[in-house]
Design an enzyme around this catalytic site. Structure first.
Site, PDB file in Angstrom:
ATOM      1  N   SER A   4      -4.946  14.893   1.568  1.00 11.87           N
ATOM      2  CA  SER A   4      -5.754  14.181   0.579  1.00 11.87           C
ATOM      3  C   SER A   4      -6.932  13.578   1.330  1.00 11.87           C
ATOM      4  CB  SER A   4      -4.920  13.105  -0.122  1.00 11.87           C
ATOM      5  OG  SER A   4      -4.325  12.248   0.829  1.00 11.87           O
ATOM      6  N   GLU A   6     -10.157  10.559   1.430  1.00 12.81           N
ATOM      7  CA  GLU A   6     -10.677   9.290   0.909  1.00 12.81           C
ATOM      8  C   GLU A   6     -12.197   9.260   1.040  1.00 12.81           C
ATOM      9  OE1 GLU A   6      -8.588   5.625   1.956  1.00 12.81           O
ATOM     10  OE2 GLU A   6     -10.552   4.806   2.506  1.00 12.81           O
ATOM     11  N   THR A  37     -12.706   4.281  -2.562  1.00 12.18           N
ATOM     12  CA  THR A  37     -12.483   2.884  -2.185  1.00 12.18           C
ATOM     13  C   THR A  37     -13.162   1.919  -3.168  1.00 12.18           C
ATOM     14  OG1 THR A  37     -14.391   2.846  -0.728  1.00 12.18           O
ATOM     15  CG2 THR A  37     -12.278   3.454   0.265  1.00 12.18           C
ATOM     16  N   HIS A  66      -9.172   3.181  -5.773  1.00 12.10           N
ATOM     17  CA  HIS A  66      -8.528   2.052  -5.102  1.00 12.10           C
ATOM     18  C   HIS A  66      -8.822   0.839  -5.972  1.00 12.10           C
ATOM     19  CE1 HIS A  66      -8.579   3.791  -0.753  1.00 12.10           C
ATOM     20  NE2 HIS A  66      -8.489   4.760  -1.639  1.00 12.10           N
ATOM     21  N   ASP A  98      -9.934  -7.336   1.169  1.00 10.38           N
ATOM     22  CA  ASP A  98     -10.417  -8.404   2.061  1.00 10.38           C
ATOM     23  C   ASP A  98     -11.676  -8.957   1.445  1.00 10.38           C
ATOM     24  OD1 ASP A  98      -8.541  -8.202   4.228  1.00 10.38           O
ATOM     25  OD2 ASP A  98      -9.502  -6.300   4.735  1.00 10.38           O
ATOM     26  N   ALA A 112      -0.943  -7.568  -2.506  1.00 14.87           N
ATOM     27  CA  ALA A 112      -0.836  -6.268  -3.175  1.00 14.87           C
ATOM     28  C   ALA A 112       0.450  -6.188  -4.007  1.00 14.87           C
ATOM     29  CB  ALA A 112      -0.878  -5.160  -2.133  1.00 14.87           C
ATOM     30  N   TYR A 134       0.963  -0.500   7.535  1.00 21.80           N
ATOM     31  CA  TYR A 134       0.323  -0.799   8.827  1.00 21.80           C
ATOM     32  C   TYR A 134       1.286  -0.565   9.993  1.00 21.80           C
ATOM     33  CZ  TYR A 134      -2.964  -2.648   5.589  1.00 21.80           C
ATOM     34  OH  TYR A 134      -3.857  -2.722   4.553  1.00 21.80           O
ATOM     35  N   LYS A 154       6.921  -5.021  -1.157  1.00 21.02           N
ATOM     36  CA  LYS A 154       5.862  -4.358  -1.950  1.00 21.02           C
ATOM     37  C   LYS A 154       6.364  -3.004  -2.455  1.00 21.02           C
ATOM     38  CE  LYS A 154       2.193  -3.105   0.585  1.00 21.02           C
ATOM     39  NZ  LYS A 154       0.879  -3.226   1.271  1.00 21.02           N
ATOM     40  N   GLN A 201     -18.979   3.068  16.503  1.00 25.67           N
ATOM     41  CA  GLN A 201     -18.581   2.730  15.130  1.00 25.67           C
ATOM     42  C   GLN A 201     -17.048   2.616  15.021  1.00 25.67           C
ATOM     43  OE1 GLN A 201     -18.703   5.930  12.277  1.00 25.67           O
ATOM     44  NE2 GLN A 201     -19.916   4.703  10.862  1.00 25.67           N
ATOM     45  N   PHE A 205     -14.892  -0.635  13.731  1.00 25.71           N
ATOM     46  CA  PHE A 205     -13.912  -0.548  12.639  1.00 25.71           C
ATOM     47  C   PHE A 205     -12.542  -1.011  13.113  1.00 25.71           C
ATOM     48  CE2 PHE A 205     -15.678   3.325  10.056  1.00 25.71           C
ATOM     49  CZ  PHE A 205     -16.598   2.494   9.466  1.00 25.71           C
ATOM     50  N   HIS A 255      -3.548  12.039   5.027  1.00 29.35           N
ATOM     51  CA  HIS A 255      -4.629  11.466   4.217  1.00 29.35           C
ATOM     52  C   HIS A 255      -5.827  11.207   5.137  1.00 29.35           C
ATOM     53  CE1 HIS A 255      -6.384   9.036   0.936  1.00 29.35           C
ATOM     54  NE2 HIS A 255      -6.731   8.159   1.865  1.00 29.35           N
TER      55      HIS A 255
HETATM   56  P1  FAD Z   1      -0.844  -6.869   1.418  1.00 28.75           P
HETATM   57  O1  FAD Z   1       0.236  -5.862   1.326  1.00 28.75           O
HETATM   58  O2  FAD Z   1      -0.941  -7.883   0.320  1.00 28.75           O
HETATM   59  O3  FAD Z   1      -0.686  -7.617   2.829  1.00 28.75           O
HETATM   60  C1  FAD Z   1      -1.746  -8.411   3.324  1.00 28.75           C
HETATM   61  C2  FAD Z   1      -1.215  -9.409   4.349  1.00 28.75           C
HETATM   62  O4  FAD Z   1      -0.448 -10.397   3.689  1.00 28.75           O
HETATM   63  C3  FAD Z   1      -0.289  -8.804   5.412  1.00 28.75           C
HETATM   64  O5  FAD Z   1      -0.524  -9.486   6.617  1.00 28.75           O
HETATM   65  C4  FAD Z   1       1.098  -9.094   4.882  1.00 28.75           C
HETATM   66  O6  FAD Z   1       2.063  -9.195   5.920  1.00 28.75           O
HETATM   67  C5  FAD Z   1       0.876 -10.448   4.211  1.00 28.75           C
HETATM   68  N1  FAD Z   1       1.758 -10.666   3.052  1.00 28.75           N
HETATM   69  C6  FAD Z   1       2.067  -9.789   2.070  1.00 28.75           C
HETATM   70  N2  FAD Z   1       2.893 -10.362   1.158  1.00 28.75           N
HETATM   71  C7  FAD Z   1       3.084 -11.644   1.566  1.00 28.75           C
HETATM   72  C8  FAD Z   1       3.822 -12.751   1.041  1.00 28.75           C
HETATM   73  N3  FAD Z   1       4.536 -12.633  -0.088  1.00 28.75           N
HETATM   74  N4  FAD Z   1       3.772 -13.905   1.734  1.00 28.75           N
HETATM   75  C9  FAD Z   1       3.043 -14.042   2.877  1.00 28.75           C
HETATM   76  N5  FAD Z   1       2.337 -13.023   3.416  1.00 28.75           N
HETATM   77  C10 FAD Z   1       2.348 -11.850   2.770  1.00 28.75           C
HETATM   78  N6  FAD Z   1      -9.774  -2.682   1.353  1.00 28.75           N
HETATM   79  C11 FAD Z   1     -10.697  -2.775   0.362  1.00 28.75           C
HETATM   80  O7  FAD Z   1     -11.294  -3.850   0.187  1.00 28.75           O
HETATM   81  N7  FAD Z   1     -11.010  -1.716  -0.434  1.00 28.75           N
HETATM   82  C12 FAD Z   1     -10.371  -0.525  -0.314  1.00 28.75           C
HETATM   83  O8  FAD Z   1     -10.665   0.408  -1.063  1.00 28.75           O
HETATM   84  C13 FAD Z   1      -9.367  -0.390   0.697  1.00 28.75           C
HETATM   85  N8  FAD Z   1      -8.675   0.761   0.843  1.00 28.75           N
HETATM   86  C14 FAD Z   1      -7.625   0.819   1.750  1.00 28.75           C
HETATM   87  C15 FAD Z   1      -6.827   1.962   1.781  1.00 28.75           C
HETATM   88  C16 FAD Z   1      -5.728   2.017   2.639  1.00 28.75           C
HETATM   89  C17 FAD Z   1      -4.861   3.266   2.642  1.00 28.75           C
HETATM   90  C18 FAD Z   1      -5.431   0.924   3.500  1.00 28.75           C
HETATM   91  C19 FAD Z   1      -4.281   0.992   4.440  1.00 28.75           C
HETATM   92  C20 FAD Z   1      -6.245  -0.210   3.480  1.00 28.75           C
HETATM   93  C21 FAD Z   1      -7.335  -0.289   2.592  1.00 28.75           C
HETATM   94  N9  FAD Z   1      -8.129  -1.430   2.503  1.00 28.75           N
HETATM   95  C22 FAD Z   1      -9.095  -1.519   1.516  1.00 28.75           C
HETATM   96  C23 FAD Z   1      -7.923  -2.558   3.407  1.00 28.75           C
HETATM   97  C24 FAD Z   1      -6.943  -3.590   2.828  1.00 28.75           C
HETATM   98  O9  FAD Z   1      -7.459  -4.148   1.647  1.00 28.75           O
HETATM   99  C25 FAD Z   1      -6.765  -4.664   3.893  1.00 28.75           C
HETATM  100  O10 FAD Z   1      -6.067  -4.164   4.992  1.00 28.75           O
HETATM  101  C26 FAD Z   1      -6.142  -5.964   3.381  1.00 28.75           C
HETATM  102  O11 FAD Z   1      -6.308  -6.949   4.407  1.00 28.75           O
HETATM  103  C27 FAD Z   1      -4.661  -5.840   3.102  1.00 28.75           C
HETATM  104  O12 FAD Z   1      -4.410  -5.148   1.986  1.00 28.75           O
HETATM  105  P2  FAD Z   1      -2.910  -4.752   1.579  1.00 28.75           P
HETATM  106  O13 FAD Z   1      -2.970  -4.211   0.213  1.00 28.75           O
HETATM  107  O14 FAD Z   1      -2.275  -3.937   2.622  1.00 28.75           O
HETATM  108  O15 FAD Z   1      -2.281  -6.235   1.557  1.00 28.75           O
END
Ligand code: FAD
Length: 273
Positions: A4, A6, A37, A66, A98, A112, A134, A154, A201, A205, A255
């Site tokens: 897939s 992105e 994204t 996304h 973020d 999430a 991660y 999650k 770059q 990142f 991916h």
């Molecule tokens: P979460 O799963 O919510 O985790 C975030 C942090 O919070 C982690 O450190 C986790 O350990 C902690 N956490 C989770 N649940 C709890 C809880 N209940 N209590 C306390 N701590 C907790 N970013 C964008 O802005 N746009 C995009 O389109 C985008 N696409 C991505 C695609 C992929 C495949 C990946 C892997 C990342 C992408 N990102 C994107 C980046 C992502 O948004 C960041 O990495 C963000 O910081 C974490 O997102 P997450 O959904 O993994 O967060």
């Protein structure tokens, strides 16, 4: 092996043409889906749906948006999901996102996991829900154990599969999958692959997202200096070797983070044929 791709949503006509050209070249690999994204805090609010529509209608691809929840309200997120449902989308990549620094409040959904719950509670099984994973630990996690625990909850909240942050160390992926399986996660965990075309770059990142560039690889890439062509060939060999190891170790599919460029991803895929 299934793949897939992105993409990020283009904002100018020139970027739109470039994405069309890239998609034409990558389409021959029959991706299982492609994803687009989303800028957390709504910075690509109109561009992401527009790009998803273009990929679905013009390129006939299963395009998934996304959706990041941080900074948005439940109502905003619900109406975006309704819009995607009306467009025929059946897959969502659900993320926390973020917030750009300086953007205050966190919003109504903090993680999430909260977004996955909202989708399941309000949309049932209308969407196949992908989430992020991660293998080298999320940069803001308290520690690796807490991060894994949050990942597991999650997945248990209703995610169908996960896509990982990119990495260059296959063992990090294998260990992560093993630990997730031991904790009861049975859904597919798809490795995210970042082809390399520019070392500076990539380093930038990687610092931001907590992905490690192994020393042997970083030093080797750095030594190419301005010789971009040799760097790309070396990097494509290294990334293809990583993909082969993942494939042999049981990764369900790959991916690719394309950054809207065809060449770096093609260079890897051609080596895998
Ligand atoms: P979460 O799963 O919510 O985790 C975030 C942090 O919070 C982690 O450190 C986790 O350990 C902690 N956490 C989770 N649940 C709890 C809880 N209940 N209590 C306390 N701590 C907790 N970013 C964008 O802005 N746009 C995009 O389109 C985008 N696409 C991505 C695609 C992929 C495949 C990946 C892997 C990342 C992408 N990102 C994107 C980046 C992502 O948004 C960041 O990495 C963000 O910081 C974490 O997102 P997450 O959904 O993994 O967060």
């Amino acid at each position: 092996m299934a793949v897939s791709f992105e993409f990020f949503p283009p904002k100018t006509d020139e970027q739109r043409l470039q994405l069309d050209r890239t998609v034409e070249k990558l389409k021959v690999f029959s991706p299982r889906f492609v994803s687009v994204t989303f800028g957390a805090g709504g910075s690509t609010l109109s561009y992401t749906p527009e790009t998803v529509a273009r990929l679905r209608d013009h390129h006939q691809l299963d395009a998934a948006p996304h959706l990041s929840c941080v900074g948005g309200t439940r109502d905003e997120i619900r109406s975006l999901l309704e819009r995607y449902q009306a467009m025929g989308c059946r897959r969502i990549v659900a993320l926390r996102g973020d917030l750009p620094s300086g953007m205050g409040a966190l919003g109504e959904l903090r993680y999430a996991e909260d977004l996955v719950r909202l989708i399941r509670e309000e949309f049932g099984n209308a969407f196949h829900v992908e989430v992020g994973a991660y293998p080298e630990v999320h940069p803001q996690a308290d520690d690796a154990v807490a991060d894994l625990r949050h990942f597991v909850s999650k997945m248990k909240a209703g995610a169908d599969s996960a896509i990982t942050q990119y990495f260059y160390n296959a063992d990090a992926y294998f260990r992560f999958v093993e630990e997730a399986r031991a904790a009861g996660v049975s859904q597919p965990i798809i490795p995210g692959i970042m082809p390399i075309s520019n070392y500076t770059q990539l380093r930038r990142f990687s610092e931001g997202c907590g992905a490690e560039i192994p020393r042997w690889l970083g030093k080797r890439l750095q030594a190419f200096g301005d010789d971009a062509e040799s760097l790309r060939a070396y990097a494509a060999d290294a990334v293809a070797a990583l993909c082969r190891r993942l494939q042999e170790g049981g990764a369900p599919e790959l991916h690719f983070y394309t950054l809207n460029l065809a060449k770096p991803t093609l260079a890897v895929l051609e080596r895998l044929r």
